[in-house]
Design a protein around this motif. Structure first.
Motif, PDB file in Angstrom:
ATOM      1  N   TYR A 173       0.852  -1.187   0.000  1.00 63.19           N
ATOM      2  CA  TYR A 173       0.000   0.000   0.000  1.00 63.19           C
ATOM      3  C   TYR A 173       0.885   1.233   0.000  1.00 63.19           C
ATOM      4  O   TYR A 173       2.010   1.222   0.516  1.00 63.19           O
ATOM      5  N   HIS A 174       0.371   2.303  -0.606  1.00 64.32           N
ATOM      6  CA  HIS A 174       1.168   3.518  -0.696  1.00 64.32           C
ATOM      7  C   HIS A 174       0.264   4.698  -0.993  1.00 64.32           C
ATOM      8  O   HIS A 174      -0.892   4.544  -1.407  1.00 64.32           O
ATOM      9  N   ASP A 175       0.798   5.889  -0.803  1.00 67.82           N
ATOM     10  CA  ASP A 175       0.060   7.087  -1.185  1.00 67.82           C
ATOM     11  C   ASP A 175      -0.089   7.129  -2.698  1.00 67.82           C
ATOM     12  O   ASP A 175       0.766   6.631  -3.447  1.00 67.82           O
ATOM     13  N   HIS A 176      -1.208   7.742  -3.145  1.00 69.65           N
ATOM     14  CA  HIS A 176      -1.529   7.758  -4.571  1.00 69.65           C
ATOM     15  C   HIS A 176      -2.105   9.118  -4.982  1.00 69.65           C
ATOM     16  O   HIS A 176      -2.849   9.221  -5.954  1.00 69.65           O
ATOM     17  N   ALA A 177      -1.784  10.165  -4.222  1.00 74.81           N
ATOM     18  CA  ALA A 177      -2.369  11.477  -4.473  1.00 74.81           C
ATOM     19  C   ALA A 177      -1.942  12.020  -5.828  1.00 74.81           C
ATOM     20  O   ALA A 177      -0.781  11.914  -6.235  1.00 74.81           O
ATOM     21  N   MET A 178      -2.902  12.622  -6.526  1.00 75.41           N
ATOM     22  CA  MET A 178      -2.643  13.200  -7.833  1.00 75.41           C
ATOM     23  C   MET A 178      -1.479  14.187  -7.772  1.00 75.41           C
ATOM     24  O   MET A 178      -1.468  15.089  -6.923  1.00 75.41           O
ATOM     25  N   ASP A 179      -0.493  13.975  -8.631  1.00 79.49           N
ATOM     26  CA  ASP A 179       0.670  14.855  -8.772  1.00 79.49           C
ATOM     27  C   ASP A 179       1.701  14.727  -7.662  1.00 79.49           C
ATOM     28  O   ASP A 179       2.814  15.229  -7.817  1.00 79.49           O
ATOM     29  N   PHE A 180       1.355  14.088  -6.528  1.00 76.79           N
ATOM     30  CA  PHE A 180       2.281  14.053  -5.400  1.00 76.79           C
ATOM     31  C   PHE A 180       2.577  12.645  -4.909  1.00 76.79           C
ATOM     32  O   PHE A 180       3.126  12.474  -3.819  1.00 76.79           O
ATOM     33  N   THR A 181       2.233  11.632  -5.700  1.00 77.34           N
ATOM     34  CA  THR A 181       2.557  10.259  -5.300  1.00 77.34           C
ATOM     35  C   THR A 181       4.060  10.097  -5.084  1.00 77.34           C
ATOM     36  O   THR A 181       4.494   9.506  -4.083  1.00 77.34           O
ATOM     37  N   GLY A 182       4.868  10.609  -6.009  1.00 86.03           N
ATOM     38  CA  GLY A 182       6.318  10.466  -5.913  1.00 86.03           C
ATOM     39  C   GLY A 182       6.890  11.004  -4.618  1.00 86.03           C
ATOM     40  O   GLY A 182       7.517  10.262  -3.851  1.00 86.03           O
ATOM     41  N   PRO A 183       6.702  12.295  -4.325  1.00 87.68           N
ATOM     42  CA  PRO A 183       7.277  12.832  -3.091  1.00 87.68           C
ATOM     43  C   PRO A 183       6.673  12.230  -1.827  1.00 87.68           C
ATOM     44  O   PRO A 183       7.368  12.074  -0.819  1.00 87.68           O
ATOM     45  N   ASN A 184       5.389  11.871  -1.852  1.00 89.64           N
ATOM     46  CA  ASN A 184       4.763  11.333  -0.651  1.00 89.64           C
ATOM     47  C   ASN A 184       5.287   9.936  -0.314  1.00 89.64           C
ATOM     48  O   ASN A 184       5.517   9.617   0.855  1.00 89.64           O
ATOM     49  N   VAL A 185       5.458   9.097  -1.346  1.00 91.58           N
ATOM     50  CA  VAL A 185       6.028   7.777  -1.089  1.00 91.58           C
ATOM     51  C   VAL A 185       7.495   7.914  -0.693  1.00 91.58           C
ATOM     52  O   VAL A 185       7.977   7.222   0.215  1.00 91.58           O
ATOM     53  N   TYR A 186       8.213   8.811  -1.338  1.00 89.63           N
ATOM     54  CA  TYR A 186       9.622   9.048  -1.006  1.00 89.63           C
ATOM     55  C   TYR A 186       9.758   9.453   0.460  1.00 89.63           C
ATOM     56  O   TYR A 186      10.710   9.075   1.141  1.00 89.63           O
ATOM     57  N   ALA A 187       8.787  10.218   0.954  1.00 90.20           N
ATOM     58  CA  ALA A 187       8.826  10.689   2.344  1.00 90.20           C
ATOM     59  C   ALA A 187       8.440   9.609   3.341  1.00 90.20           C
ATOM     60  O   ALA A 187       8.644   9.791   4.548  1.00 90.20           O
ATOM     61  N   GLY A 188       7.845   8.489   2.843  1.00 92.97           N
ATOM     62  CA  GLY A 188       7.601   7.380   3.760  1.00 92.97           C
ATOM     63  C   GLY A 188       6.231   6.756   3.741  1.00 92.97           C
ATOM     64  O   GLY A 188       5.978   5.808   4.491  1.00 92.97           O
ATOM     65  N   LEU A 189       5.300   7.226   2.914  1.00 93.85           N
ATOM     66  CA  LEU A 189       3.923   6.721   2.943  1.00 93.85           C
ATOM     67  C   LEU A 189       3.795   5.439   2.125  1.00 93.85           C
ATOM     68  O   LEU A 189       3.270   5.420   1.015  1.00 93.85           O
TER      69      LEU A 189
END
Length: 470
Positions: A173-189
């Protein structure tokens, strides 16, 4: 299926230079047109390899799992604290373990100051619980700094309902927010999600402390040991990364379960190793030193029909590979290094196992693992073509303003000539139909080169009102 997963599945033919649009500067266009991920180098000395013990993620089971998305601190670089944006403030988040036929309700509370979306990667879920990119879970304030697109938003907390009507498999499971999936997963989600079923449990495979989920992620660190990500707006006032990283971000530190190049003590027995690639753009080809062989028993979709001996395992971003490693092939005292033969320098190794003892092993690998329904090409009722184009200079309707700085390049993805639209269905297959889907990718800039990479996909329809995901 969202555009990121379609691109991963498709590959297609990558063509640059078909129809130049608005002019961009030669330097930034040249960087972007390379279509290769960019390496971010750490600003501090890299930690020593094979020193930090392999962390074991917390385990969550039961019909209800509760998460709070919040800021935390974690020791990743020995002696330093790194800020984590995570599920329960840790990276990776707790591992969820579920069983087929037992629904799971994941209740998520957003105590951050950004919008988030939880997506079960590989899950067979109803569309309203699939983690559609614009179905944001907003913080308690009900607002975010940057622009949003129309979606089924919720404020502060919501539940994601997972029916668990699917085969045993290693998901994440991971973050999937529009336009911000990359930075949000990189940050730990991000975190692991393991599904079992009766068929799998009947097999004499390793379990308990010999069943390891191994979440791979490369990261770079600044001088204060914080994650270093090349976002144009770290506060998420607008999306985007610096031009060099449009095709993805590579780091120079390899993390496994949030630890740099960890070590793990094992007995001279079989272990089940579930490789999960949660990296932004890095692929791994995993090999063993001094030699040795894996047995692959599963992939993204679950168990294979028969075990497959492998001298190496390749795993791309988002993919999972389920394997068995029999440490009886090594004498006690051997240190088995897991190499990444796609990497160079600091990224040519992943972790190390230390064989420290003998133990009785009652596991084995059956020659038949699972029964899988097969699709026949001749049963396909139609063929659909999906033509992807990344257009530079075309503008990004909800993205960074041109005045945001020299790093931003106007761009957008199109499918069959049309830009992303939350109200557009890219296909409306009938339930139960078998279709052939073909993917081709094209990048449009003032520069021309062609990389033919055809791939074809035979698929069934699993949803009618939104594209499938996972």
């Amino acid at each position: 299926m969202n555009r990121r997963q379609l691109l991963r599945l498709g590959g297609g033919a990558l063509v640059v230079g078909a129809a130049p649009l608005t002019a961009v500067t030669t330097r930034t266009a040249s960087q972007a047109s390379n279509q290769l991920p960019g390496l971010v180098r750490s600003d501090r000395p890299l930690p020593s390899r094979f020193v930090v013990p392999l962390p074991q993620p917390q385990q969550r089971v039961g019909p209800v799992v509760q998460f709070t998305q919040r800021i935390g601190e974690q020791e990743i670089i020995p002696g330093m604290r790194t800020r984590i944006t995570g599920f329960d403030g840790v990276f990776p988040g707790p591992t969820i373990r579920a069983h087929r036929g037992n629904p799971v309700s994941v209740q998520v509370r957003n105590d951050l100051d950004i919008g988030t979306v939880m997506h079960l990667h590989g899950g067979q879920t109803p569309p309203e619980h699939d983690g559609y990119p614009t179905d944001l879970l907003l913080p308690a304030s009900g607002s975010v700094r940057g622009p949003t697109m129309p979606g089924a938003t919720t404020v502060h907390q919501r539940s994601y309902e997972y029916p668990m009507q699917q085969r045993a498999a290693t998901l994440w499971y991971h973050d999937h927010a529009m336009d911000f999936t990359g930075p949000n997963v990189y940050a730990g989600l991000a975190g692991a999600y393991i599904v079992s079923d009766d068929e799998e449990r009947a097999l004499p495979l390793p379990e308990g402390d010999r069943d390891l989920e191994l979440l791979l992620a490369d990261r770079a660190f600044d001088g204060d040991a914080q994650f270093k990500y090349p976002a144009l707006s770290p506060e998420q006032r607008f999306p985007g990364v610096e031009a060099l990283y449009l095709a993805g971000v590579l780091g120079d530190v390899i993390l496994v379960n949030g630890a740099p190049w960890p070590t793990h003590e094992v007995s001279q027995t079989r272990y089940r190793l579930r490789w999960i690639n949660a990296s932004n753009a890095r692929s791994y080809r995993i090999e063993l030193h001094p030699g040795g062989e894996f047995t692959q028993i599963g992939s993204d979709a679950g168990l294979l029909e028969h075990p497959l001996p492998r001298h190496d395992i390749t795993v791309a971003p988002g993919e999972r590979v389920d394997s068995i490693l029999d440490f009886s092939q090594y004498p006690v005292g051997t240190k088995v290094t897991v190499r990444n033969t796609y990497g160079v320098g600091s990224t040519d190794a992943i972790m190390q196992f230390h064989v420290v003892r003998q133990e009785r092993d009652e596991t084995n690998i059956p020659q038949r693992l699972s029964t899988i329904e097969k699709f026949r090409r001749e049963d396909a009722v139609r063929t659909r073509d999906f033509f992807f184009a990344l257009q530079f200079g075309a503008g990004h309707g909800h993205g960074a303003p041109r005045s945001s700085g020299g790093g931003f390049i106007p761009h957008r993805w199109t499918i069959n000539g049309l830009p992303f639209d939350t109200e557009r269905d890219w296909a409306r297959p009938r339930w139960g139909d078998i279709e052939i889907w073909r993917f081709t990718g094209v990048v449009t800039t003032p520069f021309t080169f062609i990389l033919p990479m055809p791939r074809y996909c035979l698929a069934t329809a699993v949803r009618r009102d939104r594209p499938t995901s996972g």
